[in-house]
Motif scaffolding. Sequence first.
Motif, mmCIF file in Angstrom:
data_model
loop_
_atom_site.group_PDB
_atom_site.id
_atom_site.type_symbol
_atom_site.label_atom_id
_atom_site.label_comp_id
_atom_site.label_asym_id
_atom_site.label_seq_id
_atom_site.Cartn_x
_atom_site.Cartn_y
_atom_site.Cartn_z
ATOM 1 N N MET A 1 0.836 -1.199 0.000
ATOM 2 C CA MET A 1 0.000 0.000 0.000
ATOM 3 C C MET A 1 0.870 1.248 0.000
ATOM 4 O O MET A 1 0.645 2.196 -0.755
ATOM 5 N N PHE A 2 1.883 1.227 0.867
ATOM 6 C CA PHE A 2 2.782 2.381 0.941
ATOM 7 C C PHE A 2 3.382 2.687 -0.427
ATOM 8 O O PHE A 2 3.399 3.837 -0.876
ATOM 9 N N ALA A 3 3.873 1.646 -1.102
ATOM 10 C CA ALA A 3 4.554 1.864 -2.379
ATOM 11 C C ALA A 3 3.622 2.512 -3.402
ATOM 12 O O ALA A 3 4.002 3.478 -4.079
ATOM 13 N N TYR A 4 2.388 1.999 -3.507
ATOM 14 C CA TYR A 4 1.489 2.544 -4.531
ATOM 15 C C TYR A 4 1.002 3.943 -4.168
ATOM 16 O O TYR A 4 0.813 4.791 -5.043
ATOM 17 N N ILE A 5 0.792 4.182 -2.862
ATOM 18 C CA ILE A 5 0.384 5.534 -2.457
ATOM 19 C C ILE A 5 1.528 6.516 -2.714
ATOM 20 O O ILE A 5 1.332 7.603 -3.257
ATOM 21 N N ALA A 6 2.747 6.118 -2.361
ATOM 22 C CA ALA A 6 3.900 7.000 -2.572
ATOM 23 C C ALA A 6 4.047 7.319 -4.051
ATOM 24 O O ALA A 6 4.269 8.474 -4.441
ATOM 25 N N SER A 7 3.902 6.298 -4.880
ATOM 26 C CA SER A 7 4.048 6.508 -6.319
ATOM 27 C C SER A 7 3.002 7.508 -6.825
ATOM 28 O O SER A 7 3.306 8.418 -7.599
ATOM 29 N N ALA A 8 1.759 7.346 -6.350
ATOM 30 C CA ALA A 8 0.691 8.244 -6.812
ATOM 31 C C ALA A 8 0.910 9.669 -6.301
ATOM 32 O O ALA A 8 0.706 10.639 -7.030
ATOM 33 N N LEU A 9 1.338 9.780 -5.032
ATOM 34 C CA LEU A 9 1.584 11.120 -4.483
ATOM 35 C C LEU A 9 2.667 11.838 -5.276
ATOM 36 O O LEU A 9 2.555 13.029 -5.595
ATOM 37 N N LEU A 10 3.728 11.095 -5.609
ATOM 38 C CA LEU A 10 4.827 11.724 -6.338
ATOM 39 C C LEU A 10 4.411 12.066 -7.761
ATOM 40 O O LEU A 10 4.849 13.082 -8.313
ATOM 41 N N ALA A 11 3.549 11.241 -8.353
ATOM 42 C CA ALA A 11 3.016 11.585 -9.673
ATOM 43 C C ALA A 11 2.204 12.870 -9.546
ATOM 44 O O ALA A 11 2.285 13.758 -10.410
ATOM 45 N N GLY A 12 1.443 12.992 -8.463
ATOM 46 C CA GLY A 12 0.672 14.208 -8.214
ATOM 47 C C GLY A 12 1.586 15.412 -8.091
ATOM 48 O O GLY A 12 1.336 16.472 -8.685
ATOM 49 N N LEU A 13 2.673 15.237 -7.348
ATOM 50 C CA LEU A 13 3.628 16.335 -7.203
ATOM 51 C C LEU A 13 4.228 16.702 -8.552
ATOM 52 O O LEU A 13 4.397 17.890 -8.881
ATOM 53 N N GLY A 14 4.526 15.688 -9.352
ATOM 54 C CA GLY A 14 5.038 15.926 -10.701
ATOM 55 C C GLY A 14 4.072 16.786 -11.506
ATOM 56 O O GLY A 14 4.477 17.694 -12.235
ATOM 57 N N GLY A 15 2.775 16.498 -11.351
ATOM 58 C CA GLY A 15 1.760 17.267 -12.065
ATOM 59 C C GLY A 15 1.755 18.723 -11.637
ATOM 60 O O GLY A 15 1.636 19.628 -12.469
ATOM 61 N N VAL A 16 1.903 18.951 -10.322
ATOM 62 C CA VAL A 16 1.932 20.325 -9.806
ATOM 63 C C VAL A 16 3.126 21.079 -10.392
ATOM 64 O O VAL A 16 3.003 22.230 -10.847
ATOM 65 N N ILE A 17 4.283 20.408 -10.409
ATOM 66 C CA ILE A 17 5.481 21.072 -10.942
ATOM 67 C C ILE A 17 5.295 21.406 -12.418
ATOM 68 O O ILE A 17 5.632 22.492 -12.891
ATOM 69 N N MET A 18 4.708 20.457 -13.136
ATOM 70 C CA MET A 18 4.520 20.689 -14.560
ATOM 71 C C MET A 18 3.543 21.844 -14.790
ATOM 72 O O MET A 18 3.759 22.679 -15.683
ATOM 73 N N ALA A 19 2.462 21.880 -13.990
ATOM 74 C CA ALA A 19 1.510 22.980 -14.117
ATOM 75 C C ALA A 19 2.220 24.307 -13.848
ATOM 76 O O ALA A 19 1.958 25.302 -14.508
ATOM 77 N N SER A 20 3.141 24.277 -12.898
ATOM 78 C CA SER A 20 3.876 25.487 -12.562
ATOM 79 C C SER A 20 4.840 25.871 -13.681
ATOM 80 O O SER A 20 4.938 27.039 -14.043
ATOM 81 N N GLN A 21 5.520 24.870 -14.242
ATOM 82 C CA GLN A 21 6.460 25.157 -15.333
ATOM 83 C C GLN A 21 5.735 25.765 -16.516
ATOM 84 O O GLN A 21 6.205 26.706 -17.142
ATOM 85 N N LEU A 22 4.567 25.224 -16.827
ATOM 86 C CA LEU A 22 3.853 25.649 -18.033
ATOM 87 C C LEU A 22 2.772 26.677 -17.720
ATOM 88 O O LEU A 22 2.060 27.119 -18.602
#
Lengths: 496, 440
Positions: free
Chosen positions: B338-359
């Motif tokens: 559970m930890f692994a999949y939640i961590a992966s999703a959270l980091l994907a979410g963070l990636g999305g925030v950064i990308m929204a900020s970049q663009l």
Amino acid sequence: MSAAEPLLEMRGIVKSFPGVQALRGVDLSLRTGEVLALLGENGAGKSTLMKVLGGAHRADEGTLSIDGRVTPFDSPLDSRNAGVAVIYQEFNLVPGLTAVENIFLGQEVTRAGFVARKQERERAAALFKRLGVEIDLDVPCRRLTTAQQQLVEIAKALAFDARIIVMDEPSAALTSHEVERLFEIIRDLKRHGIGIIYISHRLDEVFTVADCVTVLRDGRNVGERPVAQITRNQMIELMVGRELKDEFPARAVTLGAPRLEVSGLRRGRAVRDVSFAVRRGEILALTGLVGAGRTETARLIFGADPREAGEIRLDGNVLALRSPQDAIAAGIGLLTEDRKLQGLVLRHSVRENFGLPNLTWLSRRGFVQLGQERTHFARYVDQLRIKVPNQEQRAGNLSGGNQQKVVLAKWLARNCDVLIFDEPTRGIDVGAKYEIYLLLNELAAAGKAIVMISSELPEVLGMADRILVMHEGRVTGEIADARRATQEQIMQLAVA
Amino acid sequence: MKHSLSRFLSDYGMIFVLLLLCAFFSVATYSEQSPAGEAAAKQVISAIQQQFGKTPRVLVAASDQPGDTAFAASIERELAASGGQVLKTVRGQPKEAREALAKINAAGGKLDAIACTQVTGAWLLFSDLKTDFPALGEPRVITPRSYRWPNFLKSENMLNIANQIAVIAIVAVGMTMVIITGGIDLSVGSLLALSAVLTAGFIRDFAGGVNASFGGMLLACVAAITLCGIIGAFSGAMITRFAIPPFIVTLAMMLVGSGLAYILAKGQSIYQIPDSFVWLGRGADLMSLPNAVVLMLVLYALAHVLMSRMKLGRYLYAVGGNSEAARLSGVPVKRVLMFAYIASALLAGLGGVIMASQLKSGSATYGNMYELYVIAAVVVGGTSLSGGEGKMLGTLTGAFTIAVIQNGMNLTNVESYTQKVVLGLVILGAVLLDKIRHAR
């Protein structure tokens, strides 16, 4: 019924694996229309011999003759061409294919390159009619019952005109009614001149269905008799055979209060209403033949499988175990039978393996205390004389004995109150065995309750204070004074 | 000692491949560099002061290119500080320079030097000053010297590489954990898009759009990342409770996530975001390192410690190495997964925030195919898809390897279709190398 020329003649078959000599010159002969029961303790070499016959293993020495002609058995295909069909305990069926597809797998009936499905179907139907059974030809084999799958295997053998059929524990998973029908089929096959090698731990069946017995012990054949000329007790004596040597360290026993008590354990057909208790300082042996439900019982106590019913008490307190994690926290440890699949992470270092059940106390605020881990492991490496070049060695690179010692180390460090050893000395050389026995004695002397599952009767007799014998998921007997028990006594209970 | 060295090599052998690639692209892009801006100004000033002492009389000639503003301003400032005299600063065309020179010439003023950039130094007008403007007294045209240096190794380019790979590298942290447990997470690309859309949408609809406050934007980001985490928890639950293969579960979530992103964004890009939102993606506060890169480095440091020093990390490896042995050793296998999949999703979410900020916008088209680049980074970094093995810093190396190859090919003008072919072969080659090394 006796023909002049034996159908199958195996002569001086030798086969060794790294570290083990499985077969040391076995002879076996089978005539047409004969049912030969192959008997022996676990590890006597029956399976290896049949794998040589099936072409799965290649014999180091010795010859196999069919109808008096020496024939090569270098591959499963050779074996099939020679007319041999081996029906293993775990069937060789592709679960997703239908009975027809399985029967003709590798020997498809074709016309111009296309599978002649109609013809295959007709032939399969004819085979099942001959066996006197009805099987749905269109459902995938995984939906068939065990008995039906077995019939598909037999039909598959008949489809390529097998003349020798090996059945490895064919009755193990069948109901008594299904076993009856299997016997009828076997008698019918006999009438058609097919020779059958029948492997079973159930001696009653041997008397019912077999014409003669061949007994193996330690990779040699120790007796060949017609069934009519042998008694049940003689069979057991032949199977057990060896004398008890002084290979077990002596120990003074002081029994304390009951430590582990289980009652009414139940799970499917494997474990049916098992109850027993182990006291402080006691070594209880749980024995019986393979598949008797010993390992399954241990897994229930350890929380590895969910139990359908039953209660587990430790020092009088009822435990609500739902996982191995709970069991370990409560103070129960299980050293599994299969080290490679269940005991160790082979690709990881021995230190990491050692740490796995111990990280709960070897870590602070989530951080592993690496120094502590190394120190503790080093102590056990010394104490158990584990031969490893360094702590970073991969567990998979060690010998069986050293692997078992790593497993021991990880559980000793956990300091459990109850330790269950499942076949603790399987695949281990004599010297290492003695060390493990010493350790078992020490643990018992320290007031722990020890459950030792073992199929090796000398070990059971030499180590245990008390013996429980299981058969088909039930405890069929208890021998309170293990010192005075005999192997024959245990075998009687085990084949009940 | 020898043992630990060989272990280091086998753990981080990819670093050498990466360095080799860097060396290759450095050689391939080795070319003439002309200094610009302040660096150019510094050179010119020191040359002028060497030849004409502390009080030269100078004309500054700069083009109207944006980079030359700093050049001109820097020279004016520095010369004034040391007592020199800038008679005139010309910004623009040779015509304007001619007018300035004519003026000085007519006034009979002397001129020691003309400070030029490489471009203005080549203006024809400066080639015959003696005859054109005799009153000036043979001023010298001073230009910055050119030098040779690889385009690849320029610090802007290195930062550019780091910035471009930051999002993929951050998502790859979670993917590494998932793959080490023996699983896979195909949903990260879609979750990245979903998170970008959610962040932008929240800012537009609830935080006041272009006038959103810092707190409002922060809440929007946290909410988007949390929602991704919930989807990760759902995937994890499907995998642990119903034993559905991770490939299938996350494939389904990939479609669900992408679909949701398109629905929420109504197929459009959401751009009603304050300018200050780009701080995370484009800002550079710490020693001129981009903030996204700093965040990436911090995350890798934390993840490295987690994987190598903490109990949870050990459990992640054990579950991937042999989940049954781990379970029978008391490892809470389901919770670890559970930890692994939640961590992966959270980091994907963070990636999305950064990308929204970049663009500075959110769109459902973001992160397309990213799951594959992320998996490639993990695999190139030496993590085995069969689980139980791999290193967090290996993944960082893998991500940079991919980025360097892409960047290097851009610099050497390899067209984008060819780039794909090369990248595919490199991924295959990296894994092959790893296999060969392990077979020994």
